[in-house]
Motif scaffolding. Structure first.
Motif, short mmCIF file in Angstrom:
data_model
loop_
_atom_site.label_atom_id
_atom_site.label_comp_id
_atom_site.label_asym_id
_atom_site.label_seq_id
_atom_site.Cartn_x
_atom_site.Cartn_y
_atom_site.Cartn_z
N VAL A 245 0.85 -1.19 0.00
CA VAL A 245 0.00 0.00 0.00
C VAL A 245 0.88 1.23 0.00
O VAL A 245 1.80 1.35 0.81
N SER A 246 0.63 2.14 -0.91
CA SER A 246 1.37 3.40 -0.97
C SER A 246 0.40 4.57 -0.90
O SER A 246 -0.77 4.45 -1.25
N THR A 247 0.89 5.70 -0.43
CA THR A 247 0.09 6.91 -0.27
C THR A 247 0.74 8.05 -1.03
O THR A 247 1.95 8.27 -0.88
N VAL A 248 -0.02 8.75 -1.84
CA VAL A 248 0.48 9.88 -2.62
C VAL A 248 -0.39 11.10 -2.34
O VAL A 248 -1.62 11.00 -2.36
N GLU A 249 0.25 12.24 -2.08
CA GLU A 249 -0.43 13.53 -1.99
C GLU A 249 0.12 14.41 -3.10
O GLU A 249 1.24 14.90 -3.01
N GLU A 250 -0.66 14.57 -4.17
CA GLU A 250 -0.18 15.27 -5.35
C GLU A 250 -0.29 16.78 -5.16
O GLU A 250 -1.38 17.31 -4.89
N PRO A 251 0.81 17.51 -5.33
CA PRO A 251 0.80 18.97 -5.14
C PRO A 251 -0.15 19.67 -6.11
O PRO A 251 -0.34 19.21 -7.25
N THR A 252 -0.72 20.76 -5.66
CA THR A 252 -1.59 21.68 -6.42
C THR A 252 -2.90 21.05 -6.87
O THR A 252 -3.64 21.67 -7.61
N ARG A 253 -3.22 19.88 -6.40
CA ARG A 253 -4.45 19.22 -6.82
C ARG A 253 -5.49 19.22 -5.70
O ARG A 253 -5.15 19.11 -4.51
N HIS A 254 -6.76 19.34 -6.09
CA HIS A 254 -7.87 19.27 -5.14
C HIS A 254 -8.82 18.15 -5.56
O HIS A 254 -8.52 17.38 -6.48
#
Length: 276
Positions: A245-254
């Protein structure tokens, strides 16, 4: 003793009010999806409204690459289980199509006409029907409530048959709802009709994953705090299992523009979904 302020759960799950020009996105998506389908009219690369059940919403659209499909990608729409359908999201198939994958997009019966457990079974039926038609590995993606639904397919209480479940190579939950219990505190629950037992039984973060599950939880860095919390749950709660399981928080995205990555064959969201 410091008293903790009560959480406004309706605000916590309200996206349009916190996104600039948020109410305009629905019209944009509908127009983009229609333009995408228009380009495929008259070809053999698009089949619309394929039945997978008896209800009029038990239909999926299938988009095909120019050559024999390498496998099947499935996108399951969100809308808090109470809104939207497959016709709004056709353009999101373009990224996976460019890499040679067929893409299925199902609708499902919405709450309150169906319960969330019933919706889960409908999505499983849609995946199974499409998988019977398209050979090869299966890659699942879903947004918001759809993120919950695709992740639910890889839990030990999956409604999928084991042959279909065994073909799932990757799941990407985009801004997924992995704990349904807070939704009981929202006005939406007048339609969702979640009770405590159902919310717990259907919350993927509280269920055991099937061994070998490969899940990426992908969220926009600018999303509401509750969606950032929800996104992190599977990696935290499934860490002791035989899964990846991996977690990504993509910049500038809502919560709304996070899906745009699926239209770009070179975007990390597409490459992650297809394990490229």
């Amino acid at each position: 003793m410091t008293r903790t302020s009560a959480i406004d759960w309706d605000d916590a799950y309200s996206n349009a009010a916190h996104i600039p020009d948020g109410l305009s996105y629905a019209g944009r998506w509908t127009a983009q999806a229609a333009a995408f389908r228009e380009k495929l009219l008259g070809t053999k690369r698009m089949r619309l409204d394929i039945p997978y059940g008896e209800h009029e919403r038990n239909r999926y659209d299938l988009f095909l690459p120019e050559s024999k499909p390498k496998g099947l990608a499935v996108f399951v729409h969100g809308g808090y289980f109470i809104a939207t359908d497959k016709s709004t999201w056709s353009h999101l198939a373009s990224g996976a199509l460019a890499h040679g994958y067929a893409v299925a997009m199902p609708s499902y019966v919405l709450c309150p006409d169906a319960s969330i457990p019933e919706i889960t079974r409908q999505v499983a039926a849609a995946i199974t029907t499409a998988a019977d038609e398209i050979a090869g590995p299966i890659h699942l993606a879903g947004h918001s409530a759809g993120g919950h639904l695709v992740t639910r397919m890889s839990t030990v209480t999956t409604p999928l048959d084991m042959e279909t479940a065994g073909r799932i190579q990757k799941t990407v939950s985009i801004s997924g709802l992995h704990d349904l219990r807070p939704l009981r505190n929202t006005k939406m629950n007048e339609l969702l009709r979640l009770d405590a037992d159902t919310a717990r039984a259907e919350s993927v973060a509280l269920l055991d994953p099937m061994p070998g599950t490969d899940l990426s939880c992908w969220v926009g860095e600018d999303e509401r705090p509750e969606f950032l919390r929800q996104n992190a749950l599977p990696e935290n709660l499934w860490s002791s299992f035989d899964v990846h399981v991996s977690t990504v928080e993509e910049p500038t995205r809502h919560h709304y523009n996070i899906m745009d990555g699926l239209t770009d064959p070179n975007h990390g969201l597409v490459r992650t979904l297809l394990k490229l």
